[in-house]
Design an enzyme around this catalytic site. Structure first.
Site, PDB file in Angstrom:
ATOM      1  N   ASN A 120       1.128  -1.167   0.118  1.00 58.95           N
ATOM      2  CA  ASN A 120      -0.086  -0.114   0.226  1.00 58.95           C
ATOM      3  C   ASN A 120       1.022   1.179   0.088  1.00 58.95           C
ATOM      4  OD1 ASN A 120       0.750   1.047   2.856  1.00 58.95           O
ATOM      5  ND2 ASN A 120      -0.388  -1.071   3.095  1.00 58.95           N
ATOM      6  N   LYS A 160       9.417 -17.647  -9.860  1.00 61.88           N
ATOM      7  CA  LYS A 160       8.532 -16.524 -10.846  1.00 61.88           C
ATOM      8  C   LYS A 160       7.309 -17.048 -11.341  1.00 61.88           C
ATOM      9  CE  LYS A 160       8.887 -12.733 -14.045  1.00 61.88           C
ATOM     10  NZ  LYS A 160       9.294 -12.350 -15.188  1.00 61.88           N
ATOM     11  N   PHE A 190      -3.903   3.438  15.319  1.00 62.60           N
ATOM     12  CA  PHE A 190      -4.007   4.546  14.232  1.00 62.60           C
ATOM     13  C   PHE A 190      -5.280   3.886  13.263  1.00 62.60           C
ATOM     14  CE2 PHE A 190      -1.088   8.275  13.846  1.00 62.60           C
ATOM     15  CZ  PHE A 190      -0.158   7.797  15.074  1.00 62.60           C
ATOM     16  N   LYS A 250      -9.986  -2.667  18.779  1.00 63.12           N
ATOM     17  CA  LYS A 250      -8.788  -3.042  19.000  1.00 63.12           C
ATOM     18  C   LYS A 250      -8.141  -2.970  20.237  1.00 63.12           C
ATOM     19  CE  LYS A 250      -8.327  -2.259  14.233  1.00 63.12           C
ATOM     20  NZ  LYS A 250      -7.640  -3.147  13.223  1.00 63.12           N
TER      21      LYS A 250
HETATM   22  N1  CTP Z   1      -4.068  -3.265  12.155  1.00 63.58           N
HETATM   23  C1  CTP Z   1      -3.543  -4.221  12.871  1.00 63.58           C
HETATM   24  N2  CTP Z   1      -3.599  -5.481  12.201  1.00 63.58           N
HETATM   25  C2  CTP Z   1      -4.242  -5.463  10.789  1.00 63.58           C
HETATM   26  C3  CTP Z   1      -4.706  -4.373  10.130  1.00 63.58           C
HETATM   27  C4  CTP Z   1      -4.757  -3.272  10.913  1.00 63.58           C
HETATM   28  O1  CTP Z   1      -2.846  -4.215  13.974  1.00 63.58           O
HETATM   29  N3  CTP Z   1      -4.277  -6.499  10.229  1.00 63.58           N
HETATM   30  C5  CTP Z   1      -4.083  -2.047  12.868  1.00 63.58           C
HETATM   31  C6  CTP Z   1      -3.378  -0.816  12.301  1.00 63.58           C
HETATM   32  O2  CTP Z   1      -1.923  -0.652  12.360  1.00 63.58           O
HETATM   33  C7  CTP Z   1      -3.994   0.486  12.965  1.00 63.58           C
HETATM   34  C8  CTP Z   1      -5.222  -0.094  13.153  1.00 63.58           C
HETATM   35  O3  CTP Z   1      -5.226  -1.650  13.351  1.00 63.58           O
HETATM   36  O4  CTP Z   1      -3.386   0.671  14.170  1.00 63.58           O
HETATM   37  C9  CTP Z   1      -6.453   0.308  12.234  1.00 63.58           C
HETATM   38  O5  CTP Z   1      -6.060   0.101  10.932  1.00 63.58           O
HETATM   39  P1  CTP Z   1      -6.753   0.421   9.632  1.00 63.58           P
HETATM   40  O6  CTP Z   1      -6.094  -0.017   8.516  1.00 63.58           O
HETATM   41  O7  CTP Z   1      -7.395   1.821   9.918  1.00 63.58           O
HETATM   42  O8  CTP Z   1      -8.193  -0.460   9.977  1.00 63.58           O
HETATM   43  P2  CTP Z   1      -8.625  -2.070   9.668  1.00 63.58           P
HETATM   44  O9  CTP Z   1      -8.360  -2.700  11.131  1.00 63.58           O
HETATM   45  O10 CTP Z   1      -7.468  -2.455   8.795  1.00 63.58           O
HETATM   46  O11 CTP Z   1      -9.713  -1.974   9.321  1.00 63.58           O
HETATM   47  P3  CTP Z   1     -10.669  -1.378   7.881  1.00 63.58           P
HETATM   48  O12 CTP Z   1      -9.350  -1.621   6.880  1.00 63.58           O
HETATM   49  O13 CTP Z   1     -11.683  -2.043   7.486  1.00 63.58           O
HETATM   50  O14 CTP Z   1     -10.615  -0.027   8.081  1.00 63.58           O
END
Ligand code: CTP
Length: 407
Positions: free
Chosen positions: A207, A286, A323, A341
């Site tokens: 990403n 590959k 975050f 979380k």
């Molecule tokens: N995070 C995590 N593990 C994952 C995905 C996210 O620990 N597999 C953590 C990120 O580092 C961040 C928080 O969860 O601190 C929120 O991440 P975000 O990408 O906003 O949310 P998601 O849980 O991925 O939810 P969505 O994609 O549905 O918004």
């Protein structure tokens, strides 16, 4: 804001020319820079250069008192918020370690009560000599901050440890020396940047995260005195001095590295942009296209949610910051993530908002706390946003009061 005064001590080594760059940088950063040179330093770079860069008189001779109303070495030591000696030769290090006051620089040091940074620079064998190391040990024991030299090509032709740190690194150490240290003795783990989910040896899913916010938080925590470990995905950033960096690749790898450390840390900051899904199959070779196949479907499987998986594994009293990047329904998703979380503070940004999110130098975030309170922070540089976030966290940890003073 009151202008801080820095005494820049320059001793007689070839790296003395780099002190001009440091002086110029410190002036740009808003410091008043008072330069003091040893006699030998003036053979390498002229006092006039430093005078022109700092717009201040340059001092060399302790006995050449121009102003009868003051004793210069005492006045300068009293006025200094910090002293940095760059470069520090083996000779000046030895003289300081033995308490000599045979020139302006060493005289100031015996009077000074402010933080002192010593940045050695010399031939690698000189640097490794037990007498130099013994003298540096004496200085460390006395609380001087030693800005360890870099390894690399030295002016004498040798390759090894002995190169003066770059002005930007020295300025960072100075800013560290000048900051209050409410996080002294605390361990902080920060995750930053994107994860890479492998398809084959040459392809992956990732990403846009640049890691800037996480790196800013790591720097800021270091300045506040914490021992910082940064688990970083692939980014184009230098962590700077003082931070332990461990490279991570996939979400699973990140989770393993977090789990190794989580029970030990006093604060955990999870800024990493973790891929929610990974390819079900990772090929060892590959993956080749086939002439008769026009479309391809990759099956992706869920990655673990690292924050959710950590519930119950934290050190008692640890403060956890998550975050969230959102594009719509920000408040609703933020409140849900705060609970799901299990974090103490969720820092939320609407990545579609002007100046927020990936790839910008600035950020605009809202803070959601466990007690239901929220705070909107102003649009600011990511470093300033990091400072404001940590400030709020430190207040809740009882380490500083609302005014930002150490509790
Ligand atoms: N995070 C995590 N593990 C994952 C995905 C996210 O620990 N597999 C953590 C990120 O580092 C961040 C928080 O969860 O601190 C929120 O991440 P975000 O990408 O906003 O949310 P998601 O849980 O991925 O939810 P969505 O994609 O549905 O918004």
């Amino acid at each position: 804001m009151v202008q801080k005064s820095i005494v820049l001590g320059i001793s007689g080594g070839i790296a003395a020319y780099k002190a001009a760059g440091l002086a110029s940088l410190l002036v740009k950063q808003g410091f008043q820079v008072q330069t003091v040179m040893t006699k030998a330093a003036t053979e390498f770079i002229t006092p006039l250069t430093l005078q022109a860069l700092t717009k201040q008189p340059v001092y060399v001779d302790v006995l050449a008192e121009q102003d009868p109303t003051r004793i210069s070495h005492v006045a300068m030591a009293d006025q200094a918020d910090a002293i940095i000696i760059a470069p520090a030769t083996a000779d000046v290090i030895a003289r300081i370690a033995h308490g000599l006051a045979d020139d302006m620089l060493t005289s100031i040091l015996l009077v000074a009560r402010c933080p002192v940074i010593v940045a050695p620079s010399m031939n690698v064998h000189m640097y490794e000599h037990p007498l130099v190391q013994k003298n540096l040990h004496v200085l460390r024991e006395l609380g001087y901050i030693i800005a360890e030299p870099d390894e690399g090509m030295l002016a004498c032709g040798y390759v090894g440890k002995g190169r003066l740190l770059e002005p930007s690194d020295l300025a960072e150490i100075l800013s560290f020396a000048l900051s209050p240290k409410p996080l002294q003795g605390k361990k902080i783990l920060v995750t930053a940047g994107p994860t890479k989910e492998r398809i084959d040896p040459v392809r992956y899913v990732t990403n846009d995260s640049t890691g800037t916010m996480g790196y800013a938080l790591a720097r800021c925590a270091w300045k506040l005195g914490a021992h910082v470990t940064l688990l970083s995905g692939a980014v184009n950033l230098l962590p700077g001095i003082g931070i332990d960096v461990i490279s991570v690749s996939s979400a699973i790898h990140l989770q393993e590295e977090v789990e190794k450390r989580i029970a030990e840390v006093d604060m955990f900051i999870m800024t990493a942009a973790v891929a929610d899904y990974r390819p079900q199959t990772t090929y060892d070779y590959k993956w080749k296209k086939t002439d008769d196949v026009d479309t391809v479907t990759w099956t992706m499987v869920r990655n673990p949610d690292i924050l959710v998986s950590l519930k119950g594994k934290y050190k008692p009293g640890a403060y956890v910051i998550g975050f969230a990047a959102e594009t719509h329904d920000v408040d609703r998703y933020a409140r849900k993530k705060l609970v799901d979380k299990g974090v103490d503070l969720l820092v939320v940004n609407n990545v579609l908002e002007y100046g927020a999110g990936f790839g910008t130098g600035t950020n605009r975030v809202d803070l959601y706390f466990q007690d239901g309170r929220t705070t909107a922070l102003p649009l600011a540089s990511k470093m300033d946003v990091a400072t404001m976030i940590l400030q709020q966290a430190l207040v809740r940890m009882g380490l500083v009061d609302d005014e930002g003073m150490q509790a």
